[in-house]
Enzyme design. Structure first.
Site, PDB file in Angstrom:
ATOM      1  N   LYS A  53     -62.486  37.140 -53.347  1.00  0.00           N
ATOM      2  CA  LYS A  53     -61.447  36.513 -52.528  1.00  0.00           C
ATOM      3  C   LYS A  53     -60.316  37.500 -52.249  1.00  0.00           C
ATOM      4  O   LYS A  53     -59.838  37.625 -51.123  1.00  0.00           O
ATOM      5  CB  LYS A  53     -60.911  35.251 -53.229  1.00  0.00           C
ATOM      6  CG  LYS A  53     -61.916  34.105 -53.203  1.00  0.00           C
ATOM      7  CD  LYS A  53     -61.560  32.961 -54.144  1.00  0.00           C
ATOM      8  CE  LYS A  53     -62.680  31.919 -54.104  1.00  0.00           C
ATOM      9  NZ  LYS A  53     -62.530  30.853 -55.098  1.00  0.00           N
ATOM     10  N   GLN A  97     -58.328  28.675 -59.552  1.00  0.00           N
ATOM     11  CA  GLN A  97     -59.792  28.768 -59.680  1.00  0.00           C
ATOM     12  C   GLN A  97     -60.297  27.762 -60.716  1.00  0.00           C
ATOM     13  O   GLN A  97     -59.802  27.717 -61.842  1.00  0.00           O
ATOM     14  CB  GLN A  97     -60.175  30.205 -60.086  1.00  0.00           C
ATOM     15  CG  GLN A  97     -61.656  30.457 -60.165  1.00  0.00           C
ATOM     16  CD  GLN A  97     -62.346  30.444 -58.797  1.00  0.00           C
ATOM     17  OE1 GLN A  97     -61.827  30.937 -57.812  1.00  0.00           O
ATOM     18  NE2 GLN A  97     -63.523  29.842 -58.754  1.00  0.00           N
ATOM     19  N   ASP A 120     -57.321  25.246 -50.845  1.00  0.00           N
ATOM     20  CA  ASP A 120     -58.648  24.801 -51.299  1.00  0.00           C
ATOM     21  C   ASP A 120     -58.951  23.399 -50.759  1.00  0.00           C
ATOM     22  O   ASP A 120     -60.107  22.972 -50.749  1.00  0.00           O
ATOM     23  CB  ASP A 120     -58.664  24.769 -52.839  1.00  0.00           C
ATOM     24  CG  ASP A 120     -59.834  25.530 -53.427  1.00  0.00           C
ATOM     25  OD1 ASP A 120     -60.622  26.091 -52.648  1.00  0.00           O
ATOM     26  OD2 ASP A 120     -59.954  25.544 -54.661  1.00  0.00           O
TER      27      ASP A 120
END
Ligand code: NAP
Length: 293
Positions: A53, A97, A120
């Site tokens: 990422k 995460q 997200d």
């Protein structure tokens, strides 16, 4: 029939290329899209994802930062970090995460994030915006990637019967919500199957498009697929393989060897849905920067 392979790596790259111009335009106005990824603990797979990422953001000319916290970090410290990132105007997108260590409550952590920075797309405000079709919300990256794979491969879901196997909040449910919207690249008739579904094979065989996100290695076999269907395999499972150098290999939730003989198009694992997740995260971060400036 041998299915055409949908090249997720190439499609993900094309999306990232398209974003370059928008990042450059934002930068010329003094706005550098900023993404901060928070990684708690030392799950090896998470470290790989986070590195990928960061690399993708750097390549686009975005500002990326990774905050690594030890696995025993108290939840209150993570919440305090999120407060700091929420207030930081240079940070447009925040991604925590998952999975988080067991002592942390991920829904509490998620709720602490400003919805405007939740790239997200899992904050309840963004889930609600997806359901009502408000484009200012962020769509979860993997499900949005499934839609991009379909549209860009010439398999527009409009009017088609899409069967989704799985109803998780991360994949199955948002895929269904995205594809049933009355909107271009969607407008499908969607059936969602799960462990409570009777006659799973009877349902999956109805799908002109079959999206599988069951988290069970190769649970969908060739005989469960309608001949000529488009198959999107979201699954990523590590299975033991004595012949492989590192003792394991990755397989999807679909038995690829069988499916490729029945489907008209299919995503491979790896190289199918995975690269789209990162590309769509970049797109969400650019959207966050645009909306904040
Ligand atoms: P999950 O939370 O475990 O959910 C699995 C879903 O599938 C559940 O709704 C479950 O039903 C259903 N299911 C499980 N076994 C089934 C069966 N035999 N028949 C019918 N339905 C079944 O998994 P997830 O987070 O959605 O992830 C799914 C897969 O996608 C995993 O392999 C994961 O690694 C992968 N993934 C990939 C990416 C990527 O970037 N490529 C991103 C996220 C996830 P119930 O609700 O009834 O339990």
């Amino acid at each position: 029939m041998t299915a055409r392979i949908i090249d997720g790596t190439a499609i993900g790259k094309a999306i990232r290329e398209e974003l370059k111009a928008e990042v450059a335009a934002l930068r010329s106005r003094g706005v550098v899209p900023g993404l901060t990824v928070v990684l708690v603990g030392d799950d090896p797979a998470s470290h790989v994802y986070v590195r990928m990422k960061g690399k993708a953001a750097d390549e686009l000319g975005m500002k990326s930062e990774t905050v690594r916290l030890p696995a025993d970090t108290p939840e209150v410290d993570l919440l305090a970090l999120l407060d700091k990132l929420n207030a930081d105007r240079a940070v447009h997108g925040i991604l925590v995460q998952l999975p988080l260590p067991g002592h942390m409550d991920s829904s509490k952590v998620l709720l602490r994030m400003k919805p405007e920075k939740d790239v997200d797309g899992f904050h309840p405000v963004n889930v609600g915006k997806l359901v009502i079709g408000d484009p200012s919300g962020f769509r979860p990256c993997t499900p949005a990637g499934v839609q991009e794979l379909l549209v860009r491969s010439g398999a527009d879901p409009s009017g088609k019967h899409v069967v989704v196997v799985g109803r998780s909040l991360i994949v199955g449910r948002p895929v269904a919500n995205i594809l049933m919207q009355k909107a271009p690249g969607a407008n499908a008739t969607v059936t969602v199957a799960h462990t409570g579904t009777r006659d799973l094979a009877g349902i999956t065989r109805q799908g002109e498009i079959l999206v599988v996100a069951a988290g069970r290695p190769e649970v969908v076999t060739g005989d469960m697929i309608r001949p000529g269907a488009v198959v999107i395999d979201v699954g990523v499972n590590r299975v033991a393989d004595a012949a492989a150098k590192n003792g394991h290999r990755l397989v999807g939730d679909v038995n690829f060897r069988q499916a490729v003989e029945v489907a008209s198009m299919i995503t491979p694992v790896p190289g199918g849905v995975g690269p789209l997740t990162i590309a769509l995260l970049m797109r969400n971060t650019v959207q966050a920067a645009r909306q904040a400036s």
